[in-house]
Design a protein around this motif. Sequence first.
Motif, short mmCIF file in Angstrom:
data_model
loop_
_atom_site.label_atom_id
_atom_site.label_comp_id
_atom_site.label_asym_id
_atom_site.label_seq_id
_atom_site.Cartn_x
_atom_site.Cartn_y
_atom_site.Cartn_z
N ALA A 111 -11.61 -12.17 -36.72
CA ALA A 111 -11.38 -11.24 -37.84
C ALA A 111 -11.05 -11.96 -39.13
O ALA A 111 -11.16 -11.37 -40.21
CB ALA A 111 -10.27 -10.26 -37.47
N PHE A 112 -10.64 -13.22 -39.05
CA PHE A 112 -10.22 -13.95 -40.24
C PHE A 112 -11.34 -14.81 -40.84
O PHE A 112 -11.18 -15.34 -41.93
CB PHE A 112 -9.01 -14.84 -39.91
N LYS A 113 -12.42 -14.97 -40.14
CA LYS A 113 -13.49 -15.84 -40.63
C LYS A 113 -14.10 -15.29 -41.91
O LYS A 113 -14.20 -14.07 -42.08
CB LYS A 113 -14.55 -16.00 -39.54
N PRO A 114 -14.47 -16.17 -42.88
CA PRO A 114 -14.55 -17.63 -42.76
C PRO A 114 -13.22 -18.37 -42.92
O PRO A 114 -13.20 -19.59 -42.86
CB PRO A 114 -15.52 -18.01 -43.87
N ALA A 115 -12.12 -17.62 -43.17
CA ALA A 115 -10.82 -18.28 -43.28
C ALA A 115 -10.37 -18.76 -41.90
O ALA A 115 -10.79 -18.21 -40.88
CB ALA A 115 -9.80 -17.30 -43.86
N PRO A 116 -9.52 -19.77 -41.85
CA PRO A 116 -9.01 -20.25 -40.56
C PRO A 116 -7.97 -19.29 -39.99
O PRO A 116 -7.56 -18.33 -40.65
CB PRO A 116 -8.38 -21.60 -40.92
N CYS A 117 -7.53 -19.57 -38.79
CA CYS A 117 -6.45 -18.78 -38.19
C CYS A 117 -5.21 -18.87 -39.08
O CYS A 117 -4.97 -19.89 -39.73
CB CYS A 117 -6.11 -19.30 -36.80
N PRO A 118 -4.41 -17.82 -39.13
CA PRO A 118 -3.24 -17.83 -40.02
C PRO A 118 -2.17 -18.82 -39.57
O PRO A 118 -2.06 -19.14 -38.39
CB PRO A 118 -2.72 -16.39 -39.94
N LEU A 119 -1.39 -19.29 -40.53
CA LEU A 119 -0.26 -20.16 -40.24
C LEU A 119 1.02 -19.35 -40.33
O LEU A 119 1.22 -18.56 -41.26
CB LEU A 119 -0.19 -21.32 -41.24
N PHE A 120 1.90 -19.56 -39.36
CA PHE A 120 3.18 -18.86 -39.38
C PHE A 120 4.05 -19.33 -40.54
O PHE A 120 4.04 -20.50 -40.91
CB PHE A 120 3.94 -19.11 -38.06
N GLY A 121 4.83 -18.40 -41.10
CA GLY A 121 5.91 -18.78 -41.99
C GLY A 121 5.71 -18.44 -43.45
O GLY A 121 5.00 -17.50 -43.81
N TYR A 122 6.32 -19.24 -44.30
CA TYR A 122 6.40 -18.94 -45.72
C TYR A 122 5.03 -18.79 -46.36
O TYR A 122 4.83 -17.94 -47.22
CB TYR A 122 7.17 -20.07 -46.42
N TYR A 123 4.05 -19.58 -45.91
CA TYR A 123 2.75 -19.61 -46.59
C TYR A 123 1.77 -18.57 -46.06
O TYR A 123 0.60 -18.61 -46.41
CB TYR A 123 2.16 -21.01 -46.50
N ILE A 124 2.22 -17.63 -45.26
CA ILE A 124 1.32 -16.62 -44.70
C ILE A 124 0.76 -15.71 -45.80
O ILE A 124 -0.29 -15.07 -45.62
CB ILE A 124 2.05 -15.76 -43.63
N ASN A 125 1.41 -15.67 -46.96
CA ASN A 125 0.89 -14.82 -48.03
C ASN A 125 -0.49 -15.26 -48.50
O ASN A 125 -1.20 -14.52 -49.18
CB ASN A 125 1.87 -14.78 -49.22
N MET A 126 -0.93 -16.47 -48.13
CA MET A 126 -2.29 -16.92 -48.45
C MET A 126 -3.33 -16.08 -47.71
O MET A 126 -4.49 -16.01 -48.12
CB MET A 126 -2.45 -18.40 -48.11
N TRP A 127 -2.92 -15.45 -46.62
CA TRP A 127 -3.80 -14.59 -45.83
C TRP A 127 -3.55 -13.10 -46.13
O TRP A 127 -4.03 -12.24 -45.42
CB TRP A 127 -3.60 -14.84 -44.35
#
Length: 452
Positions: free
Chosen positions: A290-306
Amino acid sequence: MLRWWILAFFGSFVICKEEDTTCASFTDLNFHDSFIGTKLQVKLLLYTSNTPDCGEELDHGNFSNAKNFDLSRKTTFVVHGYRPTGAPPIWINQLVKLLLAVEDMNVIVVDWNRGAATLNYFAAVTNTKKAAENLTEFIVKMQDGGASLHSIHMIGVSLGAHLSGFVGSMLNGKIGRITGLDPAGPTFTGTSPDERLDPTDAVFVDVLHTDMDALGFRAPLGHIDFYANGGADQPGCPKTIFSGKRYFICDHQRSVFLYLCSLNKTCNITAYPCASYQDFLDGKCVGCEAFKPAPCPLFGYYINMWKDVLLRLGQTKTYFSTTPEPPYCRHSYLVDIVTWNQNTRWGFVTIKLFSGRNVTEAKIDHKATKFEQYTESHLLAQFDEDLENIQKISVKFSTGNVIGPRYKLRVIRFKLTALEKSNRPLLCRYDLILEENTEVSFRPIPCQDMQF
């Protein structure tokens, strides 16, 4: 000339180096205060890049005279939870400094210890709404002064997560982001969204669960919910009551320590959207389609990038595993095994990776894997260390039977895929015979295109 001022008489101040300057500190209470109960007071302690070690107490009614408060900057509120002993949270200072290291912002510690420090948990729960009303009034004054609600981020721990949700609800869900770190479960489980944190409380809500079977909340509460190690028992935490206080708080408190690691980037923890932790461990949810072409999400503070993807997807549950100790990272590989045994075999697999003198091991033993003839079996292998240039692999097969015959597993193809390092080559080995409980080592080779 700089002088040292020692203001030992006042418990709310600490030693400062600058002349005629005092640093406001978090309210430090004790068990006696908790026993007799405390009356709610809310202190707002401001920290900036210029003053990471020295809090400035803000006037709720008029902060125009504040020395370091810049309303044009992003503002992050840090909201603690229940404090039955009255002591300040051990993680407050570290969280403040890590936030300020990320970007130039205002960090405001919401100190409602007088209100959270009580043996009566239900009184602290009641005080969350009162503290939220107080904080909402302050944010409205910030908005009147030119601050943008969208630039506000609230990080709430335990009861502080629901307190943040109440603030967001009073502001019609217009604040930019709320992060809930193991939101409290007792008295909130089973309540309506109006009575707890929910996705409508901010433009973006992300939540971490680490103690959902005790002090935390089980159900998803945000646009994305992270379930560390399934959301319940955390590795390295005591398993029996004989460990004392740590038995009660370790799983719950782990949420903060995981978040701290996401801020200082000691490791990037990849989270995998999945229906359950069991499916995640079974290797069924490693594609993040569901996230492609983006990579899998990263946990934590930087999740707002997704954020944009997550707002489109709606509520998303994700899972990851950690090590018992900081920096908590585990490194995931997908293992594909094709066998040619005529009879079905059930068993467990242990894999070791070697790079020079370094070795790391993954035991895939959460349940027995089914191996059928000419059928690809998918396994998730998670290693505590990330080894590059893998020179040797060893595999051991076991049925777990103490008595009875020893079986062999005949492998047509063994394939290893690094899930978080897409630039690494796929590693294979063909035609292996694994005798039960015997470790077989081999040098991997690049995978060939073969159909089964």
